[in-house]
Motif scaffolding. Structure first.
Motif, PDB file in Angstrom:
ATOM      1  N   TYR A  77      29.962  27.067  46.683  1.00 40.61           N
ATOM      2  CA  TYR A  77      31.062  27.942  46.268  1.00 40.61           C
ATOM      3  C   TYR A  77      30.686  28.732  45.016  1.00 40.61           C
ATOM      4  O   TYR A  77      30.932  29.939  44.910  1.00 40.61           O
ATOM      5  CB  TYR A  77      32.321  27.117  46.013  1.00 40.61           C
ATOM      6  CG  TYR A  77      33.498  27.927  45.520  1.00 40.61           C
ATOM      7  CD1 TYR A  77      34.262  28.680  46.400  1.00 40.61           C
ATOM      8  CD2 TYR A  77      33.825  27.940  44.163  1.00 40.61           C
ATOM      9  CE1 TYR A  77      35.338  29.425  45.950  1.00 40.61           C
ATOM     10  CE2 TYR A  77      34.893  28.684  43.697  1.00 40.61           C
ATOM     11  CZ  TYR A  77      35.647  29.426  44.603  1.00 40.61           C
ATOM     12  OH  TYR A  77      36.707  30.171  44.140  1.00 40.61           O
TER      13      TYR A  77
ATOM     14  N   ALA B 277      30.226  32.756  44.709  1.00 40.54           N
ATOM     15  CA  ALA B 277      30.994  33.497  43.702  1.00 40.54           C
ATOM     16  C   ALA B 277      30.081  34.384  42.867  1.00 40.54           C
ATOM     17  O   ALA B 277      30.401  35.546  42.585  1.00 40.54           O
ATOM     18  CB  ALA B 277      31.761  32.520  42.810  1.00 40.54           C
TER      19      ALA B 277
ATOM     20  N   PRO C  62      35.377  41.490  44.405  1.00 41.96           N
ATOM     21  CA  PRO C  62      36.309  40.555  43.774  1.00 41.96           C
ATOM     22  C   PRO C  62      36.225  39.182  44.417  1.00 41.96           C
ATOM     23  O   PRO C  62      35.990  39.055  45.621  1.00 41.96           O
ATOM     24  CB  PRO C  62      37.682  41.196  44.020  1.00 41.96           C
ATOM     25  CG  PRO C  62      37.495  41.995  45.262  1.00 41.96           C
ATOM     26  CD  PRO C  62      36.075  42.503  45.207  1.00 41.96           C
ATOM     27  N   ILE C  63      36.410  38.139  43.601  1.00 44.73           N
ATOM     28  CA  ILE C  63      36.426  36.772  44.112  1.00 44.73           C
ATOM     29  C   ILE C  63      37.795  36.486  44.700  1.00 44.73           C
ATOM     30  O   ILE C  63      38.801  36.601  44.008  1.00 44.73           O
ATOM     31  CB  ILE C  63      36.090  35.769  43.009  1.00 44.73           C
ATOM     32  CG1 ILE C  63      34.707  36.051  42.422  1.00 44.73           C
ATOM     33  CG2 ILE C  63      36.171  34.339  43.521  1.00 44.73           C
ATOM     34  CD1 ILE C  63      34.344  35.166  41.255  1.00 44.73           C
ATOM     35  N   PRO C  64      37.914  36.119  45.980  1.00 38.29           N
ATOM     36  CA  PRO C  64      39.236  35.874  46.583  1.00 38.29           C
ATOM     37  C   PRO C  64      39.903  34.658  45.975  1.00 38.29           C
ATOM     38  O   PRO C  64      39.249  33.671  45.628  1.00 38.29           O
ATOM     39  CB  PRO C  64      38.898  35.658  48.075  1.00 38.29           C
ATOM     40  CG  PRO C  64      37.474  35.233  48.102  1.00 38.29           C
ATOM     41  CD  PRO C  64      36.816  35.925  46.931  1.00 38.29           C
ATOM     42  N   ARG C  65      41.203  34.769  45.814  1.00 35.36           N
ATOM     43  CA  ARG C  65      41.994  33.663  45.235  1.00 35.36           C
ATOM     44  C   ARG C  65      42.685  32.894  46.332  1.00 35.36           C
ATOM     45  O   ARG C  65      43.104  33.465  47.305  1.00 35.36           O
ATOM     46  CB  ARG C  65      43.032  34.237  44.257  1.00 35.36           C
ATOM     47  CG  ARG C  65      42.404  35.037  43.109  1.00 35.36           C
ATOM     48  CD  ARG C  65      41.572  34.150  42.210  1.00 35.36           C
ATOM     49  NE  ARG C  65      40.980  34.905  41.095  1.00 35.36           N
ATOM     50  CZ  ARG C  65      40.165  34.363  40.198  1.00 35.36           C
ATOM     51  NH1 ARG C  65      39.843  33.064  40.300  1.00 35.36           N
ATOM     52  NH2 ARG C  65      39.664  35.079  39.228  1.00 35.36           N
TER      53      ARG C  65
END
Length: 483
Positions: free
Chosen positions: A467, A471, A480-483
């Motif tokens: 992960y 990232a 963008p890093i997904p939330r």
């Protein structure tokens, strides 16, 4: 004519014109001459292993037979088109049904009713092995797509999803355990006095599974690459069969092969050239339909047809294989010369092409052609030259069992196996061709679904490390890093 037949431990002479006889000369009814009870009604007269068809009853009989064949063909084509319009899943279900009917026909060839009465669960065991083979062969194509669907669907967060995601990477192990369980049941079912018959049926079952399921499962792989990779190979085999028949009946004189006396060399090669000439134009027409070219990459599609839902079409990127581009005709001609080798010496096709170009005052002749149309020529060549031998193989197989057709499932056409003999050969080649020269031509790596299958097997610590690495990769690419 006399032949030797083995009965028990004795070898007895049998008069084929009267059938086998008792010691006192009385005729004996043959319980099973190597085929199923249903096949007895389809047996014809035999002379030297060749099947003699019963003569027709005049014009009305021939017209009735032709009408039956035509109506059956129309129904089969309509049903196939309906499944294609339904999408990937209905087409896969159709393949599953067809292969099941083929297996049923081939299982029935070696049935001996008298012995089956003492083995009430033996047929169930055969179909159990068939189910294990289907689970393994179909799972090889579907597990990565199922992993992608369950991983990205926010609604699938329950216990069932967790079990499925943990089981998918272990699909091969589960398949093997299921097969070994069937072997245990088989050993427990052995009966004294029937050992030879049971082991013969065991070998026959696995031979049929290897011959049918392994080949027909390639059709599933073709469907998942895009319906066009299923439609074109299937259609070009049927077209070549018709073209060879028309050419053969028009100018055929030289017999091609003994087991199919109506086949001629003129029809064989004439059908080949006609099929290869038509193939690129047929491919060009099919590639215009986006719902045919769209692969099932993200998940299996239950909806299909010319609309395929607007959302699905937006998700499906245009494949460069189906985009036309300028091609020099001389390059195509040289490729044809190379494909035919010594049968077209001195670059005959390329020389003719250059002569035509010079005649019209040009150094080259350019035209638009997609890579799929080039692949279509190769597929057409195989469908014309190699695939017919699948039919010849089936003809010899039927003569070995002394039957006219595998069954009477399709009115006027015989059995499903009679119509799918050439298709099985074509299915394997087209799948391997797609894998080696279309999809992996550039050495592409794992698909997203296959990657997710591997991720399911890593530990929690490795998953956290992965992960973090993903990232950092997203940040380096400005995403963008997904939330």
């Amino acid at each position: 004519a006399m032949e030797l037949r083995r009965r028990g431990n004795d070898v007895r002479a049998v008069d084929e014109t009267r059938g086998p006889a008792h010691d006192d000369g009385r005729a004996v009814r043959i319980q099973n001459g190597g085929g199923s009870p249903k096949a007895k009604g389809r047996r014809g007269a035999h002379d030297g292993g060749a099947v003699k068809l019963p003569s027709g009853g005049g014009f009305r009989s021939k017209w009735r037979s032709l009408r039956t064949r035509a109506l059956s063909a129309v129904f089969m084509v309509a049903f196939l088109v309906g499944c294609l319009l339904g999408g990937h899943v209905p087409t896969i279900v159709l393949i599953f049904v067809v292969q099941g009917l083929m297996v049923r026909e081939l299982f029935a060839l070696a049935v001996e009713t008298r012995k089956e009465k003492d083995l009430p669960w033996f047929r169930v065991q055969q179909w159990y092995f068939y189910g294990c083979a289907v689970f393994f062969s179909y799972g090889r194509y579907l597990n990565s797509r199922l992993a992608r669907r369950f991983s990205f669907d926010a609604t699938n967060t329950g216990t069932f999803t967790a079990i499925v995601l943990s089981a998918l990477p272990r699909h091969a192990l589960i398949s093997y355990l299921g097969w070994t369980f069937g072997c245990v049941l088989f050993v427990l079912s052995l009966r004294k006095g029937l050992y030879l018959y049971q082991f013969g049926q065991f070998a026959w079952t696995h031979m049929i599974i290897a011959a049918v399921i392994v080949q027909s499962s390639c059709l599933v792989g073709n469907v998942l690459e895009g319906l066009i990779w299923f439609v074109f190979p299937v259609g070009i085999v049927f077209f070549n069969d018709i073209a060879a028949y028309l050419v053969g009946t028009t100018c055929g004189k030289t017999p091609l092969i003994l087991i199919s006396p109506k086949k001629t060399w003129e029809g064989f090669w004439g059908g080949c050239f006609v099929t290869m000439a038509v193939a690129p134009f047929a491919a060009g027409g099919l590639q215009k339909f986006h719902w045919l070219t769209c692969p099932s990459s993200a998940a299996l599609s239950f909806t299909g047809g010319p609309d395929l839902t607007l959302g699905a079409l937006r998700l499906c990127d245009a494949d460069g294989v189906f985009i036309p581009r300028a091609v020099d005709l001389s390059l195509v001609a040289s490729s044809i010369d190379a494909a035919f080798g010594w049968t077209l010496p001195f670059g005959a096709v390329e020389r003719v092409t250059l002569f035509v170009a010079n005649s019209v005052g040009r150094n080259e002749i350019l035209f638009n052609m997609s890579p799929f149309q080039k692949h279509a020529i190769v597929l057409a060549l195989f469908a014309s030259v190699i695939a017919p031998f699948g039919g010849f193989f089936a003809s010899g197989f039927k003569r070995a069992f002394k039957i006219k057709d595998f069954s009477d499932t399709i009115p006027g056409h015989g059995g499903i196996t009679d119509r799918m003999d050439c298709q099985m050969v074509m299915a394997v080649f087209s799948h391997l061709y797609i894998t080696n020269f279309v999809r992996n031509a550039g050495g592409s790596g794992l698909s997203l679904g296959q990657l997710l299958l591997h991720i399911q097997s890593v530990s929690n610590e490795e998953l956290l490390a992965l992960y973090g690495a993903v990232a950092r990769l997203l940040v380096s690419r400005g995403l963008p890093i997904p939330r």
